[in-house]
Design an enzyme around this catalytic site. Structure first.
Site, mmCIF file in Angstrom:
data_model
loop_
_atom_site.group_PDB
_atom_site.id
_atom_site.type_symbol
_atom_site.label_atom_id
_atom_site.label_comp_id
_atom_site.label_asym_id
_atom_site.label_seq_id
_atom_site.Cartn_x
_atom_site.Cartn_y
_atom_site.Cartn_z
ATOM 1 N N GLY A 12 0.639 -1.141 0.007
ATOM 2 C CA GLY A 12 0.080 0.120 -0.014
ATOM 3 C C GLY A 12 0.832 1.213 0.126
ATOM 4 N N THR A 13 2.202 1.404 -0.619
ATOM 5 C CA THR A 13 2.642 2.668 -0.612
ATOM 6 C C THR A 13 2.062 3.604 -1.367
ATOM 7 O OG1 THR A 13 4.415 1.859 -2.493
ATOM 8 C CG2 THR A 13 4.991 1.521 -0.395
ATOM 9 N N HIS A 110 0.185 1.751 -13.281
ATOM 10 C CA HIS A 110 1.080 0.422 -13.700
ATOM 11 C C HIS A 110 2.414 1.008 -13.764
ATOM 12 C CE1 HIS A 110 2.097 -3.208 -15.869
ATOM 13 N NE2 HIS A 110 2.672 -2.513 -16.556
HETATM 14 C C1 GAR Z 1 3.191 -0.881 -7.246
HETATM 15 O O1 GAR Z 1 4.285 -0.790 -8.083
HETATM 16 C C2 GAR Z 1 2.133 -0.869 -8.580
HETATM 17 O O2 GAR Z 1 2.178 -0.240 -9.525
HETATM 18 C C3 GAR Z 1 2.107 -2.508 -8.977
HETATM 19 O O3 GAR Z 1 2.280 -3.028 -7.853
HETATM 20 C C4 GAR Z 1 2.874 -2.334 -6.917
HETATM 21 C C5 GAR Z 1 2.151 -2.281 -5.509
HETATM 22 O O4 GAR Z 1 2.564 -1.650 -4.579
HETATM 23 N N1 GAR Z 1 0.836 -2.485 -9.587
HETATM 24 C C6 GAR Z 1 0.846 -3.374 -10.599
HETATM 25 O O5 GAR Z 1 1.817 -4.039 -11.229
HETATM 26 C C7 GAR Z 1 -0.571 -3.733 -11.310
HETATM 27 N N2 GAR Z 1 -0.399 -4.380 -12.675
HETATM 28 P P1 GAR Z 1 1.981 -0.826 -3.575
HETATM 29 O O6 GAR Z 1 0.983 -1.816 -2.783
HETATM 30 O O7 GAR Z 1 3.052 -0.522 -2.472
HETATM 31 O O8 GAR Z 1 1.239 0.320 -3.748
#
Ligand code: GAR
Length: 208
Positions: A12-13, A110
């Site tokens: 969830g950053t 993305h």
């Molecule tokens: C992020 O890098 C986001 O862009 C990616 O997953 C990560 C989640 O991090 N999403 C995808 O790859 C969707 N296709 P987070 O939970 O720390 O926000």
């Protein structure tokens, strides 16, 4: 004021970046009203609770048919009066019903410059592994609307990030998050809430 509902699955950053932007008054005409997770153990849920934001959990595997999950998620979002749905590291593919009910109102982040390193199977670290395998010198992130084509909806904002010698997927992921994702996702959500994004076919026009 538009109701922003954020869908998460992990750390969830990106959700945190939205919460921080809201704290700085940078989510103009919008308020994060609910966080929905596909994973009951997601740290993103703690971030929401720490900030007094309502939380829900919905798991596709708890439904006999994918269609039933699609209907339940659509109804949950409607019951929360979502004006805009933000996919912030949401790792479950959305169904036709929810995409139809929230046409041009679902924003995804993305971690690459679409149309590179996107589509089915390209999520999380895998995206950065593939970028390094290909040897690209520039990558980045894309905020876009969600339609029925995986990572194929109208692009709202993109930001480029340099790939450096010695990068590992983890190092590159962190740079892409810091330099691109955490900036363009709150910006795209704010533009939406201010009615500054016009969708024309599969493109957008931003009025600033
Ligand atoms: C992020 O890098 C986001 O862009 C990616 O997953 C990560 C989640 O991090 N999403 C995808 O790859 C969707 N296709 P987070 O939970 O720390 O926000």
């Amino acid at each position: 004021m538009k109701n922003i509902v954020v869908l998460v699955s992990g750390g969830g950053t990106n959700l945190q970046a939205l919460i921080d932007a809201q704290g700085r008054g940078e989510l103009k005409n919008g308020k994060i009203t609910c966080v929905i997770s596909s994973n009951p153990n997601a740290y993103a849920l703690e971030r929401a609770k720490n900030n007094g934001i309502d939380t829900e959990v919905i798991r596709s595997k708890d439904f006999a048919e994918f269609n039933d999950y699609d209907t339940a998620l659509t109804e949950l979002l409607q019951s929360k009066n979502a004006d805009v749905v933000v996919l912030a590291g949401f790792m479950t593919i959305l169904g036709k019903k929810v995409i139809g009910a929230f046409e041009n109102r679902i924003i995804n982040i993305h971690p690459a410059l679409i149309p590179s390193f996107c589509g089915e199977g390209y999520y999380g670290l895998k995206v950065h592994e593939e970028a390094l395998k290909k040897g690209v010198k520039v990558t980045g992130a894309t905020a876009h609307f969600v339609n029925e084509v995986c990572d194929g909806g109208p692009i709202i904002i993109q930001k480029a990030v340099e790939v450096k010698t010695g990068d590992t997927p983890e190092i590159l992921q962190k740079r892409v998050m810091e330099q691109a994702e955490w900036k363009i996702l709150p910006k795209a959500v704010s533009l939406f809430c201010e009615d500054k994004i016009k969708v024309i076919g599969n493109k957008t026009e931003i009025s600033e």
